[in-house]
Design a protein around this motif. Structure first.
Motif, PDB file in Angstrom:
ATOM      1  N   LEU A  90      32.410  76.212  92.939  1.00  0.00           N
ATOM      2  CA  LEU A  90      33.100  76.710  94.055  1.00  0.00           C
ATOM      3  C   LEU A  90      34.037  77.718  93.223  1.00  0.00           C
ATOM      4  O   LEU A  90      34.974  77.386  92.496  1.00  0.00           O
ATOM      5  CB  LEU A  90      33.776  75.611  94.550  1.00  0.00           C
TER       6      LEU A  90
ATOM      7  N   ARG B 266      39.568  73.864  98.695  1.00  0.00           N
ATOM      8  CA  ARG B 266      39.086  73.249  97.585  1.00  0.00           C
ATOM      9  C   ARG B 266      38.776  71.599  97.703  1.00  0.00           C
ATOM     10  O   ARG B 266      37.828  71.160  97.672  1.00  0.00           O
ATOM     11  CB  ARG B 266      39.886  73.553  96.470  1.00  0.00           C
ATOM     12  N   LYS B 267      39.879  71.150  98.528  1.00  0.00           N
ATOM     13  CA  LYS B 267      39.864  69.636  98.963  1.00  0.00           C
ATOM     14  C   LYS B 267      38.610  69.525  99.975  1.00  0.00           C
ATOM     15  O   LYS B 267      37.907  68.422  99.891  1.00  0.00           O
ATOM     16  CB  LYS B 267      41.044  69.474  99.648  1.00  0.00           C
TER      17      LYS B 267
ATOM     18  N   GLY C 126      35.291  70.989  97.727  1.00  0.00           N
ATOM     19  CA  GLY C 126      35.000  70.527  96.289  1.00  0.00           C
ATOM     20  C   GLY C 126      34.074  69.414  96.138  1.00  0.00           C
ATOM     21  O   GLY C 126      33.178  69.417  95.240  1.00  0.00           O
TER      22      GLY C 126
ATOM     23  N   GLN D 103      29.029  72.828  94.496  1.00  0.00           N
ATOM     24  CA  GLN D 103      29.161  73.098  93.052  1.00  0.00           C
ATOM     25  C   GLN D 103      29.604  74.497  92.550  1.00  0.00           C
ATOM     26  O   GLN D 103      29.241  75.274  93.474  1.00  0.00           O
ATOM     27  CB  GLN D 103      27.569  72.673  92.334  1.00  0.00           C
TER      28      GLN D 103
ATOM     29  N   PHE E 183      29.904  79.613  96.653  1.00  0.00           N
ATOM     30  CA  PHE E 183      29.478  78.327  96.165  1.00  0.00           C
ATOM     31  C   PHE E 183      27.963  78.013  95.854  1.00  0.00           C
ATOM     32  O   PHE E 183      27.176  79.082  96.539  1.00  0.00           O
ATOM     33  CB  PHE E 183      30.159  76.911  96.932  1.00  0.00           C
TER      34      PHE E 183
END
Length: 735
Positions: free
Chosen positions: A58, A48-49, A52, A56, A69
């Motif tokens: 995700l 995620r990091k 993200g 968009q 995603f």
């Protein structure tokens, strides 16, 4: 794989875009991939990091290790994102995208949102309407008016947003003048909402917002679960589509390159890493390989292959090392692609009973609307409120959802169950005929025997030695796909070029170096030849090679009986079926094999025309015949059978005429096939009986005013779910 070694640039090529990404408005694309090495919540956090800020929408699923995603390829190439994921320690595997699957997934998400709106709205409306459910539940006029306006406010989005698919379906039915089950649903919703809204404005009369919102909620839930059941039944096709590789690692000049699947050609050398799917059908170049072929054949155990074996696209490499193969078929020519096409064909097949059910469902819709109108007309002089309630109850309770679902859910569940056991229903309509079959006609080579023949003996009869005769025979048979041709050409090299190749009854002819050659059944030759004697010779099939009608050599071919054949024959005989062997082989080897298989009746030296004539003779006697064959010569035979079953190595022409394909390359699927067919017919009759019986019971109750609209909605939804649930019992019922 590490970031330095991985080549992700292939995923930016235009020829791969439609396969790996789903186009969205504004030029954006949606991508689905597996992230190998994602094991815990911490891994999810790292991804995620990483992604993200760059993509968009995700979505990360830890259980399935998938990422989904939306990104803009004009701003950042997909290969750059894949390289970042790989460098972070998560090996990405881009999954093939199917536009139909993607649309279905988005549709299910939208359905869940609509159901959520319907559930919240229905619960609130019922809380506001509860005083009217009990006698003596009167409240102050101002508060009652406020609660009625609140019901209107809450019910409106439920009817027009959550219920929009039903309203749109009803409008299409009116516009196209084809009555569907959406028509009474849409009418009941609009009548309930409009009548209730008018009564809110006038300040008097009973409201039906609770019935309308509950109807939307229950029918939405029923359709959602029905969709899940269909999705479950079609899971094999989605798994096969997901197993379809998008790229391959091609070896050329001592180097490797990741290339799109569409660029592969016969003869290419490929490398397949551990855990990856084979991208093409080909010849194994390693000593051994262990492959997972469960999706292709239904075989749950790993399959051991040896050098020279044919390995199939979609199989998973289970070995700890990379395997090598030489491409034979790629793209649409692979077994994986053929199975997928047959599955798609099966989904489009509409059995006769389903066509009848759909036709009568349309007539039933018109009858229900007429009954609703007649019930309202009867009650109107006595009680206008009750007249409206009766009309709504009839429209809702008698909605023919269960009748329309009765047949397709059973066929979908049966096809899915059979596919998991290596039996592919190319035409589900054959399920009904399978229960009526009383006679089975078997081909021999490639059907009762294993598909690969072997040349057991070569007996020269003239000046040519065995090797020269073998090369001449292989030259005549080169390019043909019959098991005999494969046996004669196996292991031969430097074949002489042959011209004017012609397929004839009992043999193949052609010209080599200006001379005329013919190979075929000895009794079809111009000169009689004595065949070898003895028990071993009697079990071989003999072919004669002639040069200008002069015998040159005899070839003895052997095929091993399939190990499951005797047990299957005994099972089918125990079910009361008559069996017969029809083969183009000679009498002696045919009788020897029939005895080992347990078949008493046989006909040898049968041409395709004779096989067809025998089948038609049995049909003229009132027999219902199942034909089991393999190869191009069986195409007319299969086309005329009541139920046609083809083996997986059979020619495409034979499989195109088959109702059933045994993709597991095992005859044992025939016993499973008959058991599931009988089960499916029972479930189908139960579903039709329930759907018709339910409507016969609820219609009088609704017309008599004893069934309120909200109870009618509950009964209709439970009826549909019961039909779906009964179809899915095929998974756990008797075999």
């Amino acid at each position: 794989m590490n970031a330095a070694a991985a080549d992700w640039s292939a995923y930016d090529r235009p020829e791969l875009r439609s396969a790996i990404a789903t186009g969205l408005p504004g030029g954006r694309e949606e991508v689905l991939l597996v992230a190998e090495g994602m094991h815990c919540a911490s891994c999810v956090g790292r991804l995620r990091k990483l992604l993200g800020p760059q993509v968009q929408d995700l979505r990360i699923n830890l259980a399935s290790r998938t990422l989904e995603f939306v990104h803009d390829p004009r701003r950042q190439a997909l290969s750059a994102l894949l390289a970042q994921i790989d460098a972070a320690g998560f090996e990405p595997q881009v999954l093939a995208q199917d536009a139909g699957r993607t649309r279905a997934r988005h549709r299910r998400r939208a359905e869940l949102v609509r159901i959520g709106v319907a559930v919240i709205g229905a619960m609130q409306v019922m809380m506001l309407a509860w005083p009217t459910y009990f006698e003596g539940g009167a409240i102050e006029a101002d508060i009652a008016a406020l609660m009625r306006w609140a019901q209107l406010l809450l019910a409106t989005p439920v009817v027009f947003y959550a219920g929009w698919p039903f309203l749109a379906g009803g409008w299409r039915a009116l516009r196209e003048r084809v009555p569907t089950m959406d028509l009474p649903v849409a009418l009941s919703l609009l009548i309930a909402w409009a009548a209730s809204a008018l009564r809110v404005v006038t300040g008097q009369g009973e409201l039906y917002f609770d019935a309308a919102t509950m109807f939307v909620m229950l029918l939405g839930l029923a359709r959602y679960f029905e969709g899940l059941s269909r999705s479950r039944a079609g899971e094999r096709m989605r798994l096969l589509a997901g197993r379809r590789p998008l790229t391959a690692v091609r070896e050329q000049g001592g180097t490797t390159q990741t290339v799109p699947l569409a660029t592969l050609q016969a003869g290419d050398l490929l490398r397949v890493a551990p855990g990856e799917a084979l991208p093409a059908d080909g010849e194994l170049l390693d000593e051994t390989a262990q492959l997972d072929e469960s999706l292709l054949s239904g075989e749950s155990q790993p399959v051991l292959h040896r050098r020279g074996d044919t390995v199939l696209a979609g199989s998973l490499n289970l070995a700890p090392a990379t395997l090598r193969l030489r491409v034979r078929e790629a793209g649409s020519g692979t077994r994986l692609a053929q199975i997928t096409r047959l599955l798609q064909q099966a989904q489009d097949d509409r059995p006769r009973v389903q066509l009848l059910a759909d036709r009568y469902a349309g007539h039933f819709v018109l009858a229900v609307m007429a009954l609703a109108l007649g019930g309202a007309w009867y009650w109107w002089p006595q009680d206008a409120d009750k007249a409206l309630g009766v009309a709504l109850a009839v429209l809702v309770a008698s909605c023919p959802c269960a009748l329309s679902l009765a047949v397709p859910t059973v066929h979908a569940a049966a096809s899915s169950l059979l596919a998991r056991r290596g039996v592919l229903m190319a035409r589900p309509r054959a399920l009904a005929r399978l229960t009526q079959v009383d006679t089975v006609l078997f081909d021999k080579t490639g059907t009762l025997t294993r598909p690969d023949l072997a040349v057991a003996q070569v007996l020269p009869l003239a000046e040519h030695d065995a090797g020269a005769c073998r090369r001449l025979a292989a030259g005549l048979e080169r390019g043909l796909t019959h098991p005999i041709a494969r046996a004669l050409t196996a292991g031969t090299s430097e074949l002489p070029p042959a011209q004017d190749i012609r397929l004839q009854a009992g043999g193949v002819s052609g010209r080599i170096d200006g001379r005329h050659y013919w190979i075929g059944a000895p009794e079809q030759a111009a000169q009689a030849v004595a065949l070898p004697a003895g028990p071993q010779a009697a079990q071989a099939s003999w072919l004669l090679l002639c040069q200008d009608q002069r015998p040159l050599a005899l070839f003895g071919l052997r095929a091993e009986l399939r190990p499951e054949a005797p047990r299957l024959i005994a099972l089918l005989r125990g079910q009361g079926l008559a069996m017969e062997l029809l083969t183009g082989d000679a009498e002696a080897p045919a009788r020897a094999l029939a005895a080992r298989a347990g078949i008493a009746a046989l006909r040898s030296r049968q041409t395709p025309e004779q096989k067809l004539a025998r089948l038609q003779e049995l049909q003229s006697q009132g027999r219902v015949v199942m034909a089991v064959g393999d190869g191009i010569n069986d195409a007319p035979f299969l086309a005329a059978a009541d139920v046609a079953v083809a083996m997986p190595q059979g020619a495409a022409l034979a499989q195109a005429r088959a109702d059933v394909v045994l993709v597991g390359d095992s005859l044992s699927g025939l016993a499973t096939l008959r058991g599931v067919a009988r089960q499916a017919q029972r479930r189908l009759r139960q579903n039709l009986a329930w759907a018709l019986g339910y409507n016969l019971v609820v219609l009088p109750l609704a017309l008599g005013g004893w069934l309120t609209p909200w109870l009618a909605a509950l009964g209709m939804s439970l009826s549909s779910l019961l039909v779906v649930g009964n179809a899915l019992r095929l998974d756990t019922g008797e075999r």
